[in-house]
Motif scaffolding. Structure first.
Motif, PDB file in Angstrom:
ATOM      1  N   GLN A  68       0.816  -1.143  -0.005  1.00  0.00           N
ATOM      2  CA  GLN A  68       0.118  -0.066   0.121  1.00  0.00           C
ATOM      3  C   GLN A  68       0.996   1.215  -0.041  1.00  0.00           C
ATOM      4  O   GLN A  68       0.574   2.064  -0.669  1.00  0.00           O
ATOM      5  N   PHE A  69       1.987   1.199   0.566  1.00  0.00           N
ATOM      6  CA  PHE A  69       2.964   2.357   0.776  1.00  0.00           C
ATOM      7  C   PHE A  69       3.512   2.674  -0.526  1.00  0.00           C
ATOM      8  O   PHE A  69       3.615   3.927  -0.902  1.00  0.00           O
ATOM      9  N   VAL A  70       3.941   1.508  -1.300  1.00  0.00           N
ATOM     10  CA  VAL A  70       4.582   1.786  -2.622  1.00  0.00           C
ATOM     11  C   VAL A  70       3.634   2.372  -3.503  1.00  0.00           C
ATOM     12  O   VAL A  70       3.799   3.244  -4.419  1.00  0.00           O
ATOM     13  N   LEU A  71       2.343   1.859  -3.406  1.00  0.00           N
ATOM     14  CA  LEU A  71       1.291   2.354  -4.524  1.00  0.00           C
ATOM     15  C   LEU A  71       0.770   3.516  -4.245  1.00  0.00           C
ATOM     16  O   LEU A  71       0.985   4.464  -5.192  1.00  0.00           O
ATOM     17  N   ALA A  72       0.754   4.071  -3.034  1.00  0.00           N
ATOM     18  CA  ALA A  72       0.346   5.556  -2.622  1.00  0.00           C
ATOM     19  C   ALA A  72       1.486   6.642  -2.692  1.00  0.00           C
ATOM     20  O   ALA A  72       1.332   7.592  -3.194  1.00  0.00           O
ATOM     21  N   SER A  73       2.659   6.106  -2.280  1.00  0.00           N
ATOM     22  CA  SER A  73       3.774   7.060  -2.101  1.00  0.00           C
ATOM     23  C   SER A  73       4.495   6.811  -3.710  1.00  0.00           C
ATOM     24  O   SER A  73       5.031   8.088  -4.120  1.00  0.00           O
ATOM     25  N   ALA A  74       5.019   5.934  -3.880  1.00  0.00           N
ATOM     26  CA  ALA A  74       6.038   5.931  -5.148  1.00  0.00           C
ATOM     27  C   ALA A  74       5.187   5.957  -6.545  1.00  0.00           C
ATOM     28  O   ALA A  74       5.301   7.047  -7.232  1.00  0.00           O
ATOM     29  N   LEU A  75       4.146   4.985  -6.964  1.00  0.00           N
ATOM     30  CA  LEU A  75       3.471   5.015  -8.096  1.00  0.00           C
ATOM     31  C   LEU A  75       2.537   6.378  -8.230  1.00  0.00           C
ATOM     32  O   LEU A  75       2.572   7.298  -9.317  1.00  0.00           O
ATOM     33  N   ALA A 120       5.755   9.361  -8.709  1.00  0.00           N
ATOM     34  CA  ALA A 120       5.830   9.439 -10.215  1.00  0.00           C
ATOM     35  C   ALA A 120       5.004  10.389 -10.653  1.00  0.00           C
ATOM     36  O   ALA A 120       5.337  11.284 -11.785  1.00  0.00           O
ATOM     37  N   LEU A 121       3.653  10.404 -10.495  1.00  0.00           N
ATOM     38  CA  LEU A 121       2.673  11.272 -11.211  1.00  0.00           C
ATOM     39  C   LEU A 121       2.873  12.533 -10.705  1.00  0.00           C
ATOM     40  O   LEU A 121       2.696  13.526 -11.537  1.00  0.00           O
ATOM     41  N   LEU A 122       3.183  12.994  -9.325  1.00  0.00           N
ATOM     42  CA  LEU A 122       3.513  14.389  -9.181  1.00  0.00           C
ATOM     43  C   LEU A 122       4.662  15.007  -9.721  1.00  0.00           C
ATOM     44  O   LEU A 122       4.595  16.002 -10.244  1.00  0.00           O
ATOM     45  N   GLY A 123       5.739  14.058  -9.702  1.00  0.00           N
ATOM     46  CA  GLY A 123       6.990  14.595 -10.296  1.00  0.00           C
ATOM     47  C   GLY A 123       6.845  14.923 -11.672  1.00  0.00           C
ATOM     48  O   GLY A 123       7.335  15.639 -12.221  1.00  0.00           O
ATOM     49  N   LEU A 124       6.286  13.987 -12.561  1.00  0.00           N
ATOM     50  CA  LEU A 124       5.743  14.180 -13.790  1.00  0.00           C
ATOM     51  C   LEU A 124       4.952  15.543 -14.166  1.00  0.00           C
ATOM     52  O   LEU A 124       5.435  16.297 -14.985  1.00  0.00           O
ATOM     53  N   LEU A 125       3.932  15.623 -13.358  1.00  0.00           N
ATOM     54  CA  LEU A 125       3.156  16.901 -13.631  1.00  0.00           C
ATOM     55  C   LEU A 125       3.828  18.022 -13.181  1.00  0.00           C
ATOM     56  O   LEU A 125       3.898  19.076 -14.039  1.00  0.00           O
ATOM     57  N   HIS A 145      12.411   6.832 -19.939  1.00  0.00           N
ATOM     58  CA  HIS A 145      12.732   7.786 -18.612  1.00  0.00           C
ATOM     59  C   HIS A 145      11.583   7.407 -17.537  1.00  0.00           C
ATOM     60  O   HIS A 145      11.993   7.129 -16.437  1.00  0.00           O
ATOM     61  N   ILE A 146      10.540   7.194 -18.127  1.00  0.00           N
ATOM     62  CA  ILE A 146       9.296   6.825 -17.093  1.00  0.00           C
ATOM     63  C   ILE A 146       9.609   5.475 -16.591  1.00  0.00           C
ATOM     64  O   ILE A 146       9.214   5.172 -15.330  1.00  0.00           O
ATOM     65  N   VAL A 147       9.949   4.605 -17.451  1.00  0.00           N
ATOM     66  CA  VAL A 147      10.148   3.096 -17.033  1.00  0.00           C
ATOM     67  C   VAL A 147      11.495   3.166 -16.190  1.00  0.00           C
ATOM     68  O   VAL A 147      11.326   2.500 -14.845  1.00  0.00           O
ATOM     69  N   THR A 148      12.388   3.882 -16.187  1.00  0.00           N
ATOM     70  CA  THR A 148      13.591   4.171 -15.455  1.00  0.00           C
ATOM     71  C   THR A 148      13.222   4.652 -14.144  1.00  0.00           C
ATOM     72  O   THR A 148      13.644   4.107 -12.998  1.00  0.00           O
ATOM     73  N   ASN A 149      12.352   5.754 -14.218  1.00  0.00           N
ATOM     74  CA  ASN A 149      11.952   6.172 -12.875  1.00  0.00           C
ATOM     75  C   ASN A 149      11.241   5.513 -12.060  1.00  0.00           C
ATOM     76  O   ASN A 149      11.498   5.251 -10.988  1.00  0.00           O
ATOM     77  N   LEU A 150      10.149   4.525 -12.595  1.00  0.00           N
ATOM     78  CA  LEU A 150       9.205   3.708 -11.850  1.00  0.00           C
ATOM     79  C   LEU A 150      10.087   2.486 -11.313  1.00  0.00           C
ATOM     80  O   LEU A 150       9.817   2.058 -10.158  1.00  0.00           O
ATOM     81  N   ILE A 151      11.105   1.956 -12.044  1.00  0.00           N
ATOM     82  CA  ILE A 151      12.048   0.958 -11.275  1.00  0.00           C
ATOM     83  C   ILE A 151      12.884   1.414 -10.269  1.00  0.00           C
ATOM     84  O   ILE A 151      12.703   0.857  -9.060  1.00  0.00           O
ATOM     85  N   LEU A 152      13.296   2.687 -10.380  1.00  0.00           N
ATOM     86  CA  LEU A 152      14.282   3.122  -9.213  1.00  0.00           C
ATOM     87  C   LEU A 152      13.409   3.549  -7.914  1.00  0.00           C
ATOM     88  O   LEU A 152      13.847   3.077  -6.685  1.00  0.00           O
ATOM     89  N   ILE A 153      12.290   4.235  -8.447  1.00  0.00           N
ATOM     90  CA  ILE A 153      11.394   4.838  -6.926  1.00  0.00           C
ATOM     91  C   ILE A 153      10.761   3.561  -6.334  1.00  0.00           C
ATOM     92  O   ILE A 153      10.400   3.535  -5.372  1.00  0.00           O
ATOM     93  N   THR A 154      10.259   2.555  -7.135  1.00  0.00           N
ATOM     94  CA  THR A 154       9.647   1.528  -6.713  1.00  0.00           C
ATOM     95  C   THR A 154      10.418   0.906  -5.546  1.00  0.00           C
ATOM     96  O   THR A 154      10.068   0.125  -4.469  1.00  0.00           O
ATOM     97  N   MET A 155      11.786   0.474  -6.226  1.00  0.00           N
ATOM     98  CA  MET A 155      12.522  -0.233  -5.378  1.00  0.00           C
ATOM     99  C   MET A 155      13.117   0.664  -3.961  1.00  0.00           C
ATOM    100  O   MET A 155      13.258   0.115  -3.263  1.00  0.00           O
ATOM    101  N   TRP A 156      13.544   1.863  -4.396  1.00  0.00           N
ATOM    102  CA  TRP A 156      13.797   2.573  -3.318  1.00  0.00           C
ATOM    103  C   TRP A 156      12.827   2.872  -2.218  1.00  0.00           C
ATOM    104  O   TRP A 156      12.890   2.663  -0.812  1.00  0.00           O
ATOM    105  N   THR A 157      11.365   2.830  -2.701  1.00  0.00           N
ATOM    106  CA  THR A 157      10.279   3.018  -1.615  1.00  0.00           C
ATOM    107  C   THR A 157      10.141   1.803  -0.958  1.00  0.00           C
ATOM    108  O   THR A 157       9.702   1.712   0.240  1.00  0.00           O
ATOM    109  N   PHE A 158      10.194   0.710  -1.620  1.00  0.00           N
ATOM    110  CA  PHE A 158      10.038  -0.787  -0.960  1.00  0.00           C
ATOM    111  C   PHE A 158      10.945  -0.887   0.104  1.00  0.00           C
ATOM    112  O   PHE A 158      10.700  -1.621   1.017  1.00  0.00           O
ATOM    113  N   ASN A 159      12.283  -0.551  -0.273  1.00  0.00           N
ATOM    114  CA  ASN A 159      13.269  -0.649   1.007  1.00  0.00           C
ATOM    115  C   ASN A 159      13.633   0.382   1.825  1.00  0.00           C
ATOM    116  O   ASN A 159      14.509   0.292   2.511  1.00  0.00           O
TER     117      ASN A 159
END
Length: 314
Positions: free
Chosen positions: A96-103, A107-112, A234-248
């Motif tokens: 839940q934390f990864v979905l709410a915080s990372a994805l 990701a969305l807030l940074g993109l906008l 770039h979006i895929v790279t960002n998702l990979i990084l922030i998902t793993m960072w947030t999970f850990n």
């Protein structure tokens, strides 16, 4: 008579050239040794320990026993899996934390934000980037204690601001601890996403947007049909990084210590408690192996999405 010495010397120079395989191996050897000592060996050691009952204290500290899959079965025990303070509860909470915080958040807030600052004057853009970089490069410990002071119940800045406008104060770290760490991690992680997407947008040739302006495209149409498809990598790279960072991530520990009542005990915090507070190294190693497999699954999913070819006409 002078041809042979020149030829031999040329062979020696060629053999020891910086571009030769021998020179490359010589430069890579120190790095390979460091990686082996600090990454590869601990990696396999953790996997081995996960199959033992090694602890810090007691008989099994010096003479651990091989227990097979006992640690993994204990983590996934259906009788306790969903209870607070157990691995299953922490895993669900972390998801839940990864979905709410990372994805959704980072990701969305940074993109906008990255898209919005493309339209502001250059001096505002530079000022915004400065503040964003400052928020990102500050040490996590400093950021954690700054947010703790901001949210403090008795003398926190947020409660003082609420009282100044006539609103009641609250104990946010006690009443809404999960959403506190979500907002905290989003605030920090969105800075990285914004910088990455800002660089990606800047690499798009301006002629693309100029042609869209001539055609009468709106800002949303340019964002949807031009910008996003061109920065897909770039979006895929960002998702990979922030998902793993947030999970850990372990930083929420500084705010809530995993509480109250395990309500913010993410998998990383649960792993810390099991291994370094309860001293169950075998069980903690099993949690670490599971976390590694989950991170690997995240990376494989995102990479498979990034490698898919776009459908014609999209």
């Amino acid at each position: 008579m002078t041809t042979e010495p020149i030829t031999t010397e040329a062979k020696k120079v060629r053999n020891f050239s910086l571009l030769s395989n021998r020179a490359g191996a010589a430069f890579l050897t120190p790095a390979g040794l460091l990686v082996s000592v600090f990454v590869i060996v601990p990696f396999f050691w953790v996997i081995f320990v996960s199959f033992t009952n090694r602890t810090l204290l007691g008989r099994t500290a010096l003479n651990p026993e091989f227990v097979g899959l006992a640690n993994y079965l204990a983590l996934f025990d259906p009788a306790t899996f969903f209870q607070r303070g157990q691995f299953g509860f922490s895993l669900i909470l972390t998801t839940q934390f990864v979905l709410a915080s990372a994805l959704i958040g980072q990701a969305l807030l940074g993109l906008l934000l990255a898209w919005l600052i493309q339209t502001v004057p250059p001096w505002i853009k530079r000022l915004t980037e400065t503040f964003v970089i400052a928020a990102w490069i500050l040490p996590e410990v400093v950021i954690g204690f700054a947010w703790f002071a901001f949210l403090d119940r008795d003398a926190g800045t947020l409660n003082m601001m609420l009282n100044a406008i006539g609103l009641p104060s609250g104990d946010f770290l006690l009443d809404q601890p999960f959403w506190v760490i979500v907002v905290f991690n989003t605030w920090r992680g969105a800075a990285f996403s914004m910088m990455l997407f800002n660089s990606a947008f800047s690499s798009i040739p301006p002629s693309y947007f100029q042609a869209a302006d001539v055609a009468g495209a709106t800002s949303w149409q340019k964002f949807r049909d031009i910008a996003v498809p061109l920065i897909r990598g770039h979006i895929v790279t960002n998702l990979i990084l922030i998902t793993m960072w947030t999970f850990n991530t372990f930083t929420p520990f500084l705010l809530t210590n995993g509480g109250p009542s395990y309500r913010t005990e993410l998998v990383s915090i649960y792993n810390y408690r099991v291994a370094f507070q309860d001293f169950q190294f075998g069980k903690g190693a099993a949690v670490g192996v599971i976390m590694m497999l989950i991170n690997l699954a995240f990376a494989l999913v995102y990479l498979s999405i990034g490698r898919k070819k776009k459908a014609p006409g999209t």
